[in-house]
Design a protein around this motif. Structure first.
Motif, PDB file in Angstrom:
ATOM      1  N   SER A  96     -26.075  35.555 -31.142  1.00  0.00           N
ATOM      2  CA  SER A  96     -26.644  34.501 -30.303  1.00  0.00           C
ATOM      3  C   SER A  96     -25.657  33.353 -30.088  1.00  0.00           C
ATOM      4  O   SER A  96     -25.654  32.713 -29.036  1.00  0.00           O
ATOM      5  N   GLN A  97     -24.806  33.104 -31.077  1.00  0.00           N
ATOM      6  CA  GLN A  97     -23.805  32.061 -30.934  1.00  0.00           C
ATOM      7  C   GLN A  97     -22.768  32.429 -29.873  1.00  0.00           C
ATOM      8  O   GLN A  97     -22.306  31.584 -29.117  1.00  0.00           O
ATOM      9  N   VAL A  98     -22.403  33.688 -29.835  1.00  0.00           N
ATOM     10  CA  VAL A  98     -21.443  34.154 -28.832  1.00  0.00           C
ATOM     11  C   VAL A  98     -22.001  33.909 -27.430  1.00  0.00           C
ATOM     12  O   VAL A  98     -21.283  33.454 -26.535  1.00  0.00           O
ATOM     13  N   ILE A  99     -23.295  34.194 -27.249  1.00  0.00           N
ATOM     14  CA  ILE A  99     -23.934  33.969 -25.947  1.00  0.00           C
ATOM     15  C   ILE A  99     -23.963  32.473 -25.630  1.00  0.00           C
ATOM     16  O   ILE A  99     -23.688  32.054 -24.499  1.00  0.00           O
ATOM     17  N   SER A 100     -24.291  31.656 -26.626  1.00  0.00           N
ATOM     18  CA  SER A 100     -24.321  30.208 -26.447  1.00  0.00           C
ATOM     19  C   SER A 100     -22.947  29.678 -26.041  1.00  0.00           C
ATOM     20  O   SER A 100     -22.821  28.860 -25.123  1.00  0.00           O
ATOM     21  N   PHE A 101     -21.914  30.157 -26.704  1.00  0.00           N
ATOM     22  CA  PHE A 101     -20.544  29.732 -26.396  1.00  0.00           C
ATOM     23  C   PHE A 101     -20.175  30.146 -24.970  1.00  0.00           C
ATOM     24  O   PHE A 101     -19.524  29.396 -24.246  1.00  0.00           O
ATOM     25  N   GLY A 102     -20.594  31.360 -24.589  1.00  0.00           N
ATOM     26  CA  GLY A 102     -20.327  31.837 -23.236  1.00  0.00           C
ATOM     27  C   GLY A 102     -21.045  30.995 -22.185  1.00  0.00           C
ATOM     28  O   GLY A 102     -20.483  30.698 -21.122  1.00  0.00           O
ATOM     29  N   LEU A 103     -22.283  30.598 -22.478  1.00  0.00           N
ATOM     30  CA  LEU A 103     -23.046  29.735 -21.564  1.00  0.00           C
ATOM     31  C   LEU A 103     -22.356  28.391 -21.380  1.00  0.00           C
ATOM     32  O   LEU A 103     -22.304  27.851 -20.276  1.00  0.00           O
ATOM     33  N   PHE A 104     -21.815  27.868 -22.468  1.00  0.00           N
ATOM     34  CA  PHE A 104     -21.112  26.586 -22.401  1.00  0.00           C
ATOM     35  C   PHE A 104     -19.907  26.678 -21.470  1.00  0.00           C
ATOM     36  O   PHE A 104     -19.711  25.822 -20.607  1.00  0.00           O
ATOM     37  N   ILE A 105     -19.107  27.716 -21.645  1.00  0.00           N
ATOM     38  CA  ILE A 105     -17.930  27.896 -20.796  1.00  0.00           C
ATOM     39  C   ILE A 105     -18.340  28.051 -19.337  1.00  0.00           C
ATOM     40  O   ILE A 105     -17.756  27.434 -18.439  1.00  0.00           O
ATOM     41  N   LEU A 106     -19.375  28.851 -19.091  1.00  0.00           N
ATOM     42  CA  LEU A 106     -19.840  29.098 -17.725  1.00  0.00           C
ATOM     43  C   LEU A 106     -20.342  27.823 -17.058  1.00  0.00           C
ATOM     44  O   LEU A 106     -19.943  27.504 -15.928  1.00  0.00           O
ATOM     45  N   ILE A 107     -21.221  27.086 -17.738  1.00  0.00           N
ATOM     46  CA  ILE A 107     -21.810  25.876 -17.154  1.00  0.00           C
ATOM     47  C   ILE A 107     -20.746  24.807 -16.943  1.00  0.00           C
ATOM     48  O   ILE A 107     -20.707  24.147 -15.894  1.00  0.00           O
ATOM     49  N   ASP A 108     -19.883  24.620 -17.932  1.00  0.00           N
ATOM     50  CA  ASP A 108     -18.803  23.637 -17.810  1.00  0.00           C
ATOM     51  C   ASP A 108     -17.913  23.972 -16.608  1.00  0.00           C
ATOM     52  O   ASP A 108     -17.558  23.099 -15.803  1.00  0.00           O
ATOM     53  N   PHE A 109     -17.578  25.255 -16.462  1.00  0.00           N
ATOM     54  CA  PHE A 109     -16.713  25.693 -15.364  1.00  0.00           C
ATOM     55  C   PHE A 109     -17.392  25.528 -14.004  1.00  0.00           C
ATOM     56  O   PHE A 109     -16.775  25.063 -13.042  1.00  0.00           O
ATOM     57  N   VAL A 110     -18.672  25.879 -13.929  1.00  0.00           N
ATOM     58  CA  VAL A 110     -19.405  25.774 -12.660  1.00  0.00           C
ATOM     59  C   VAL A 110     -19.499  24.315 -12.210  1.00  0.00           C
ATOM     60  O   VAL A 110     -19.289  23.999 -11.036  1.00  0.00           O
ATOM     61  N   ILE A 168     -32.235   7.459 -19.235  1.00  0.00           N
ATOM     62  CA  ILE A 168     -33.447   6.633 -19.278  1.00  0.00           C
ATOM     63  C   ILE A 168     -34.694   7.490 -19.074  1.00  0.00           C
ATOM     64  O   ILE A 168     -35.679   7.366 -19.806  1.00  0.00           O
ATOM     65  N   VAL A 169     -34.641   8.378 -18.078  1.00  0.00           N
ATOM     66  CA  VAL A 169     -35.781   9.258 -17.787  1.00  0.00           C
ATOM     67  C   VAL A 169     -36.061  10.180 -18.972  1.00  0.00           C
ATOM     68  O   VAL A 169     -37.215  10.333 -19.406  1.00  0.00           O
ATOM     69  N   ILE A 170     -35.001  10.807 -19.505  1.00  0.00           N
ATOM     70  CA  ILE A 170     -35.162  11.727 -20.633  1.00  0.00           C
ATOM     71  C   ILE A 170     -35.710  11.003 -21.852  1.00  0.00           C
ATOM     72  O   ILE A 170     -36.566  11.518 -22.581  1.00  0.00           O
ATOM     73  N   ASN A 171     -35.246   9.769 -22.078  1.00  0.00           N
ATOM     74  CA  ASN A 171     -35.681   9.002 -23.246  1.00  0.00           C
ATOM     75  C   ASN A 171     -37.122   8.524 -23.103  1.00  0.00           C
ATOM     76  O   ASN A 171     -37.918   8.636 -24.046  1.00  0.00           O
ATOM     77  N   ILE A 172     -37.477   8.002 -21.925  1.00  0.00           N
ATOM     78  CA  ILE A 172     -38.834   7.482 -21.708  1.00  0.00           C
ATOM     79  C   ILE A 172     -39.884   8.579 -21.892  1.00  0.00           C
ATOM     80  O   ILE A 172     -40.918   8.369 -22.542  1.00  0.00           O
ATOM     81  N   TYR A 173     -39.612   9.736 -21.320  1.00  0.00           N
ATOM     82  CA  TYR A 173     -40.584  10.831 -21.375  1.00  0.00           C
ATOM     83  C   TYR A 173     -40.338  11.783 -22.545  1.00  0.00           C
ATOM     84  O   TYR A 173     -41.062  12.775 -22.697  1.00  0.00           O
ATOM     85  N   ASP A 174     -39.320  11.444 -23.366  1.00  0.00           N
ATOM     86  CA  ASP A 174     -38.960  12.307 -24.498  1.00  0.00           C
ATOM     87  C   ASP A 174     -38.920  13.770 -24.035  1.00  0.00           C
ATOM     88  O   ASP A 174     -39.520  14.661 -24.645  1.00  0.00           O
ATOM     89  N   PHE A 175     -38.200  13.975 -22.933  1.00  0.00           N
ATOM     90  CA  PHE A 175     -38.191  15.273 -22.259  1.00  0.00           C
ATOM     91  C   PHE A 175     -37.436  16.321 -23.074  1.00  0.00           C
ATOM     92  O   PHE A 175     -36.271  16.147 -23.407  1.00  0.00           O
ATOM     93  N   LYS A 176     -38.134  17.407 -23.383  1.00  0.00           N
ATOM     94  CA  LYS A 176     -37.525  18.527 -24.100  1.00  0.00           C
ATOM     95  C   LYS A 176     -37.984  19.832 -23.450  1.00  0.00           C
ATOM     96  O   LYS A 176     -39.157  19.981 -23.105  1.00  0.00           O
ATOM     97  N   THR A 177     -37.054  20.747 -23.295  1.00  0.00           N
ATOM     98  CA  THR A 177     -37.424  22.052 -22.744  1.00  0.00           C
ATOM     99  C   THR A 177     -36.355  23.089 -23.078  1.00  0.00           C
ATOM    100  O   THR A 177     -35.184  22.754 -23.267  1.00  0.00           O
ATOM    101  N   LYS A 178     -36.783  24.338 -23.158  1.00  0.00           N
ATOM    102  CA  LYS A 178     -35.849  25.432 -23.405  1.00  0.00           C
ATOM    103  C   LYS A 178     -35.409  26.017 -22.065  1.00  0.00           C
ATOM    104  O   LYS A 178     -36.249  26.434 -21.267  1.00  0.00           O
ATOM    105  N   LEU A 179     -34.119  26.024 -21.830  1.00  0.00           N
ATOM    106  CA  LEU A 179     -33.584  26.575 -20.579  1.00  0.00           C
ATOM    107  C   LEU A 179     -33.259  28.053 -20.731  1.00  0.00           C
ATOM    108  O   LEU A 179     -33.534  28.854 -19.847  1.00  0.00           O
ATOM    109  N   VAL A 180     -32.648  28.411 -21.863  1.00  0.00           N
ATOM    110  CA  VAL A 180     -32.381  29.821 -22.190  1.00  0.00           C
ATOM    111  C   VAL A 180     -32.777  30.017 -23.652  1.00  0.00           C
ATOM    112  O   VAL A 180     -31.924  30.167 -24.529  1.00  0.00           O
TER     113      VAL A 180
END
Length: 208
Positions: A26-40, A75-87
């Motif tokens: 799962s860490q390998v997938i997480s690392f791959g997602l980081f590279i992909l999102i950062d690059f995009v 500010i928006v994330i903090n006020i609404y304490d926004f949390k969600t799972k993306l993957v």
């Protein structure tokens, strides 16, 4: 598009520096997602920047605008304490207080009082302004790097004054937690690397 591949430099180095932590798939997938999102994100900024013309005043205004966008998201994330799972657990939005406030302080586990950090970040903003004004380059790559790094330093400075910490929120499983300005830093460094290689290539061609 070959130049765009240089935007992989920072995310790949980030992953390689933490590769020793990997002990599950799962860490390998997480690392791959980081590279992909950062690059995009870097690629989107790269494409948009090709249609822009820069000068000092426009660059500073754009940097301030982007820093405000970064703060509004927090500010928006903090006020609404926004949390969600993306993957699933691999990539999620989870507000995290980064008390050390900078990657350098985190890397060396350095801790300073709030006043020192505010002064340090204010000086950093001035240094970035001074360096790019002194360079006075006509290169679009340098101007893009200037805007992005100035944006990040401004937003980081605001973090210390308004929050007393950096509010990160995009969590990559067992790798890192980023905010928008972190992606700006990675992209800004990418622009500098592109410029360095372009300058080196042009120098070789002139010598030939």
């Amino acid at each position: 598009m070959k130049k765009a591949l240089f935007f992989l430099t920072v995310p790949v180095i980030t992953v390689l520096s933490r590769i020793y932590l990997v002990n599950e798939a799962s860490q390998v997938i997480s690392f791959g997602l980081f590279i992909l999102i950062d690059f995009v994100i870097s690629l989107i900024i790269f494409i948009i920047s090709n249609e822009k013309e820069f000068d000092l005043s426009k660059s500073i205004i754009l940097a301030v605008f982007l820093a405000v966008i970064d703060q509004l998201l927090k500010i928006v994330i903090n006020i609404y304490d926004f949390k969600t799972k993306l993957v699933g657990e691999l990539l999620r939005i989870e507000p995290t207080k980064n008390l050390n406030q900078t990657a350098m302080f985190n890397l060396f586990s350095l801790e300073f009082d709030r006043l020192f950090i505010i002064i340090f970040k204010a000086v950093l903003v001035v240094i970035i302004l001074f360096i790019f004004i002194k360079i006075n380059s006509k290169s679009k790559n340098i101007w893009c790097a200037f805007v992005l790094l100035l944006t990040a330093s401004l937003s980081n400075f605001i973090d210390s004054i308004a929050w007393g910490y950096t509010l990160d929120y995009l969590y990559f499983y067992k790798l890192t937690c980023y905010d928008l300005k972190d992606f700006f830093v990675d992209t800004g460094v990418g622009f500098i690397i592109i410029e360095l290689f372009s300058t080196r290539k042009n120098t070789k061609e002139v010598k030939k």
